[in-house]
Design an enzyme around this catalytic site. Structure first.
Site, mmCIF file in Angstrom:
data_model
loop_
_atom_site.group_PDB
_atom_site.id
_atom_site.type_symbol
_atom_site.label_atom_id
_atom_site.label_comp_id
_atom_site.label_asym_id
_atom_site.label_seq_id
_atom_site.Cartn_x
_atom_site.Cartn_y
_atom_site.Cartn_z
ATOM 1 N N ARG A 46 0.857 -1.183 0.000
ATOM 2 C CA ARG A 46 0.000 0.000 0.000
ATOM 3 C C ARG A 46 0.893 1.233 0.000
ATOM 4 O O ARG A 46 2.117 1.123 0.103
ATOM 5 C CB ARG A 46 -1.002 0.030 1.137
ATOM 6 C CG ARG A 46 -0.660 -0.503 2.487
ATOM 7 C CD ARG A 46 0.451 0.176 3.261
ATOM 8 N NE ARG A 46 0.265 1.592 3.505
ATOM 9 C CZ ARG A 46 1.222 2.401 3.921
ATOM 10 N NH1 ARG A 46 2.455 1.937 4.159
ATOM 11 N NH2 ARG A 46 1.009 3.677 4.113
ATOM 12 N N GLY A 47 0.281 2.399 -0.126
ATOM 13 C CA GLY A 47 1.041 3.641 -0.249
ATOM 14 C C GLY A 47 1.113 3.969 -1.725
ATOM 15 O O GLY A 47 1.461 3.121 -2.553
ATOM 16 N N ARG A 89 -7.541 -1.936 -7.101
ATOM 17 C CA ARG A 89 -7.884 -0.825 -6.184
ATOM 18 C C ARG A 89 -8.276 0.375 -7.017
ATOM 19 O O ARG A 89 -7.482 1.317 -7.190
ATOM 20 C CB ARG A 89 -6.692 -0.462 -5.278
ATOM 21 C CG ARG A 89 -6.765 -1.159 -3.927
ATOM 22 C CD ARG A 89 -5.738 -0.596 -2.965
ATOM 23 N NE ARG A 89 -6.258 0.503 -2.167
ATOM 24 C CZ ARG A 89 -5.525 1.170 -1.268
ATOM 25 N NH1 ARG A 89 -4.274 0.849 -1.063
ATOM 26 N NH2 ARG A 89 -6.063 2.149 -0.573
ATOM 27 N N ASP A 237 -0.583 14.144 0.726
ATOM 28 C CA ASP A 237 -1.317 13.437 -0.318
ATOM 29 C C ASP A 237 -1.496 14.308 -1.548
ATOM 30 O O ASP A 237 -1.537 13.806 -2.666
ATOM 31 C CB ASP A 237 -2.667 12.958 0.209
ATOM 32 C CG ASP A 237 -2.479 11.718 1.063
ATOM 33 O OD1 ASP A 237 -2.303 11.857 2.288
ATOM 34 O OD2 ASP A 237 -2.452 10.613 0.496
#
Lengths: 347, 347
Positions: A46-47, A89, A237
């Site tokens: 993830r990330g 995803r 982000d």
């Protein structure tokens, strides 16, 4: 040294299984596109940057056994594999950035053979690791200038190696300081609701043998007021053209407290995180997530049935609280509209 | 209306079992000292004032079946029962305050018969409920002046009815506003590590039909920055002579954020919480608790083995962040040294 999140080893991809952290350090070997799909889906990796790289390798694993020399058929197969990987995803922007990049790479080399194209896909995926490492290392070098031997830092959430290929963003200057023998200490906000701080950041710092102390998010004010924090570095982000920054929920509170207690607050992020199309933070949409992350976050119910819950995934820190933005091209200082504009105009 | 935490019903004590909250509302009947000892030990009843009241009833339950008319033997029995009840939670100050009060009550009535003394103990315990209700209701009335119809409030931890006999301190003005038909809404900080906000405060507000929304502690900055909070009221564990206030960890952060975003921040507490022996907050010792509350707080491990953890139970909010202290004698305004002094000199 930080742990590589994802590596190409001869003929397979090796990734650290983040769902087993912080209890066990398990590496898994990924040899097919469907194994990669599952690894991404199940958050074993993830990330944002790490997901992009995983997707690129997933595409390669999906086409490498393609037998025919028919290029049209190959391109069809490539499209299918890309769609498949993209479904793992579907809200992860970096997934599609990576898919587009691989497709572009193939299409600008349309004269190459199927065999060569497969090699190109692999090389592009490996290149993405190298680039990520370079960017993160450069962030580390620039951020290092802010750290003194003996400093105690504070970070929020995980902007560490495991969100990238290896070095991380906010943690990169800390890893670099450790390499150089600085004695530093890091306060790690646990970062509710998903506890990326205590689960991942604390683990990464432990592996790098950097002394770290977990606190619940609401303890940051106390350690700051006790003058136990010299510097705050967090990730981002999305950064607007004026420097307003969206990051994991809780970042705004940390920034306000840091200013109140006279502690410099820095963002660390690659230039690619800056979205110049967005004028300021008000234009950044804030995703709300499942209330159960708050009320059932640890396998048991901790709130009454039917209660209201607000669960924004991110918050927006106005530029005025940000002392600087550490990028691979140097540390940007306020006013950010000017310093950000300069970076883009000279690149 | 809030739920009574503890009640005397004819010949037994009825308490709400807080360990079953927020999932189930269960009342238990306590008829012996050892049942009360267990209820206190197992946190079925908690919160400083409530523990004191429970202890007083526990003492009564322990002596009520004493048969002999020999007063010396009775006083011996009373001492034994008091020691026994005191061993249930030896760090709870209110437990010993209640024990001392009961003992004093008995000793100043040394001419009374054993039967009368037993009745005195029961009356004193019931009186403690009445007094607590009066104090909390008065806090509610004074705090009500700060609340307007349509207000959205924010609170931290649980300073609600279940920490007292019924009405609570920080929540008392909200219950009063609801009684009067005000439409209010409350943001409830979940309050890590022990989640008293989401487990208890949210449940109490739900029972009183006051609309409430749980947030993780690190979301308070966001809702404040979005101008969604009109007023903050929290409780206090100890207030120094200058107004500096020790309260549940996280209170300081809430106070700093409230000031930054222009939101009035109030403490609600009985005058008995003010400790004039303590000049300022620096003199208030801060208890550190088991690191496992942070790393294993929900039945599973959420941090790596061997990591450092800092887990202070309380923090200290300097008086400069506190707009007022709501007590049963009115709202104290800064400078607190003066307003606190005045309360004590006129009482």
């Amino acid at each position: 040294m930080p742990i590589p999140t994802i590596q190409w080893e001869k003929n397979l991809v090796k990734i650290i299984d983040q769902t087993e952290l912080p209890i066990k350090k398990t590496f898994i070997k990924v040899t097919t596109a469907s194994e990669m799909w599952n690894a991404i889906k199940q958050l074993k990796i993830r990330g944002a940057p790490a997901i992009g790289i995983a997707a690129a390798f997933g595409i390669y694993l999906g086409v490498r056994k393609f037998q025919s020399k028919d290029k049209k058929k190959f391109l069809g197969k490539l499209d299918d594999v890309c769609s498949y990987i993209g479904s793992s995803r579907p809200t992860a922007v970096n997934l599609f950035w990576a898919i587009d990049r691989i497709k572009r790479r193939v299409h600008v080399n349309s004269e190459a053979s199927v065999h060569e194209l497969k090699e190109l896909v692999l090389r592009e995926a490996c290149l993405m690791i190298d680039e990520d490492n370079q960017v993160c290392r450069a962030i580390g070098e620039h951020g290092l200038k802010l750290i003194r031997d003996g400093h105690s830092l504070l970070t929020h959430c995980n902007a560490g190696g495991l969100a990238t290929a290896m070095h991380g963003t906010a943690l990169s200057p800390m890893f670099r300081a450790k390499e150089l023998g600085y004695k530093i200490h890091v306060w790690v906000d646990e970062t509710r609701p998903l506890l990326q701080g205590s689960r991942i950041t604390a683990w990464e710092l432990g592996e790098a043998e950097i002394p770290a102390t977990i606190i619940t998010d609401n303890m940051a004010a106390t350690v700051m007021s006790q003058k136990k924090v010299d510097l705050v570095i967090v990730g981002a982000d999305r950064i607007a053209a004026n420097g307003d920054t969206a990051n994991k929920i809780g970042t705004l509170g940390v920034a306000v407290l840091a200013r109140e207690f006279g502690i410099p607050f820095y963002i660390a992020a690659p230039v690619s995180t800056i979205d110049r199309e967005i004028k300021n933070g008000d234009e950044i949409p804030i995703e709300e997530r499942d209330p159960r992350e708050v009320t059932h976050g640890f396998g048991r119910q901790t709130a009454p049935d039917g209660i209201g819950v607000y669960n924004p995934a991110f918050d927006m820190t106005p530029a005025k609280y940000i002392k600087g933005i550490i990028t691979e091209k140097g540390i940007l200082n306020p006013p950010y509209k000017k310093s950000i504009g300069k970076i883009f105009n000279t690149s």
